[in-house]
Write an enzyme that holds these catalytic residues in place. Structure first.
Site, PDB file in Angstrom:
ATOM      1  N   LYS A   1      -9.073   3.201  -2.432  1.00  0.00           N
ATOM      2  CA  LYS A   1      -9.503   2.744  -1.102  1.00  0.00           C
ATOM      3  C   LYS A   1     -10.830   3.393  -0.738  1.00  0.00           C
ATOM      4  O   LYS A   1     -10.957   4.616  -0.724  1.00  0.00           O
ATOM      5  CB  LYS A   1      -8.422   3.085  -0.085  1.00  0.00           C
ATOM      6  CG  LYS A   1      -8.576   2.425   1.273  1.00  0.00           C
ATOM      7  CD  LYS A   1      -7.338   2.707   2.131  1.00  0.00           C
ATOM      8  CE  LYS A   1      -7.360   1.952   3.435  1.00  0.00           C
ATOM      9  NZ  LYS A   1      -6.115   2.196   4.223  1.00  0.00           N
TER      10      LYS A   1
ATOM     11  N   GLU B   1       0.840  -1.193   0.000  1.00  0.00           N
ATOM     12  CA  GLU B   1       0.000   0.000   0.000  1.00  0.00           C
ATOM     13  C   GLU B   1       0.881   1.251   0.000  1.00  0.00           C
ATOM     14  O   GLU B   1       1.895   1.325   0.704  1.00  0.00           O
ATOM     15  CB  GLU B   1      -0.871  -0.003   1.267  1.00  0.00           C
ATOM     16  CG  GLU B   1      -1.742   1.221   1.448  1.00  0.00           C
ATOM     17  CD  GLU B   1      -2.554   1.198   2.743  1.00  0.00           C
ATOM     18  OE1 GLU B   1      -3.495   2.000   2.864  1.00  0.00           O
ATOM     19  OE2 GLU B   1      -2.245   0.364   3.638  1.00  0.00           O
TER      20      GLU B   1
ATOM     21  N   CYS C   1      -5.605  -2.802   2.757  1.00  0.00           N
ATOM     22  CA  CYS C   1      -5.468  -2.677   4.197  1.00  0.00           C
ATOM     23  C   CYS C   1      -6.773  -3.020   4.924  1.00  0.00           C
ATOM     24  O   CYS C   1      -7.313  -4.095   4.734  1.00  0.00           O
ATOM     25  CB  CYS C   1      -4.930  -1.290   4.553  1.00  0.00           C
ATOM     26  SG  CYS C   1      -4.083  -1.203   6.149  1.00  0.00           S
TER      27      CYS C   1
END
Length: 312
Positions: free
Chosen positions: A133, A46, A167
């Site tokens: 995200k 990430e 994540c």
């Protein structure tokens, strides 16, 4: 391993937070090295290009934005990248040379907002998709925009169907279900979570989705951030800010590689796609084990623009 099998890699690297072009060059070099070791798919962490500002608060107590925080954001904004910019072009060039499929985390600039984004690169086709995200975690919400449902597609490649969930999105059951319903085979999890508990999450997802899971986190020390970085973890250059923990898991939860906390490294595993069907024999969460008469999920995949122009 069946004829469809291939070698995959997880690149546990440190970004160069102050120099996105140099980070991209480092990633491109790693793509070539992994290809030389037989890999055909590689997953990076990430926010590798653009950097994950671990420990920074951007001068923003509740009700206050300090001038130094505004300047910290300006600097961070300047290190973000455009999808069509020179940084990702370097990685795409390495993918084209090697025929690799690459999943890489970047800080994407779009207008005056930055997003935490996973970029899909197919060696034969270039950049084939992105995923922003959906839900930044905690203080990330101060600096990153929110994605929408339009960037949650699983990508078809010569290797199979590849998807990325970033994540703590991996703790969102409905997002996982959306990925499973699309038939994801190689579930990529770029992350900044280096806790011991992360490995259990990756094994759970592999078992739940009956897919291969490839997780990558940076291994990076305080020194890499430079002297101007604000850090709640202190300024000792040897402090480990993120300790890695990259791993590869098969569709029945068997760990094929990692988790590794030793430093910057590339982990490898040979993946046999035939294991997916064998694993789904007794559990297909979006198929024969689903109960659509009891549970259903509606996913809005429309892009959500702030301004829509209607008319001529």
């Amino acid at each position: 391993m069946s004829q469809r099998g291939f070698r995959a890699a997880v690149a546990q690297l440190a970004s160069i937070p102050t120099d996105s072009l140099a980070t991209a060059e480092k990633a491109a070099k790693t793509v070539r090295e992994a290809a030389g070791n037989g890999a055909r798919l590689i997953v990076f962490p990430e926010a590798l290009i653009g950097g994950y500002p671990k420990g920074a608060s951007f001068g923003a107590p509740i009700g206050i934005r300090k001038p130094e925080g505004r300047e910290a954001y300006r600097v961070y904004y300047e290190t973000s990248v455009r999808i069509d910019g020179p940084e990702l072009a370097l990685v795409a060039e390495a993918a084209a040379e090697t025929g690799m499929v690459v999943v890489i985390g970047v800080i994407e600039r779009d207008g005056a907002t930055v997003y935490c984004t996973a970029v899909y690169i197919d060696g034969s086709r270039g950049i084939v998709g992105t995923h922003r995200k959906l839900m930044p975690t905690g203080g990330e919400r101060l600096i990153w925009g929110f994605g929408d449902g339009s960037t949650m597609d699983v990508i078809d490649t010569e290797l199979g169907r590849i998807g990325a969930v970033i994540c703590w999105e991996n703790y969102m059951p409905m997002l996982r279900m959306h990925m499973f319903a699309q038939g994801v085979e190689f579930y990529c999890a770029p992350t900044a979570d280096d806790r011991d508990s992360w490995a259990a999450t990756m094994r759970h997802i592999a078992l739940e989705g009956r897919c291969f899971v490839l997780s990558s986190c940076q291994y990076i020390t305080r020194e890499a951030y430079g002297p101007d970085h604000e850090s709640a973890l202190g300024d000792d250059p040897e402090t480990v800010m993120m300790r890695g923990g990259g791993m590869i898991v098969d569709p029945l939860g068997e760990v094929l590689a990692g988790p590794d906390f030793s430093g910057e490294t590339v982990l490898y595993a040979d993946l046999d796609p035939d294991r997916i069907a064998r694993a789904k024999f007794d559990f297909d969460v979006a198929g024969h084990y689903a109960r659509p008469d009891v549970f259903s999920l509606e996913v809005d995949t429309r892009p959500k623009a702030a301004v829509r122009r209607i008319g001529g």
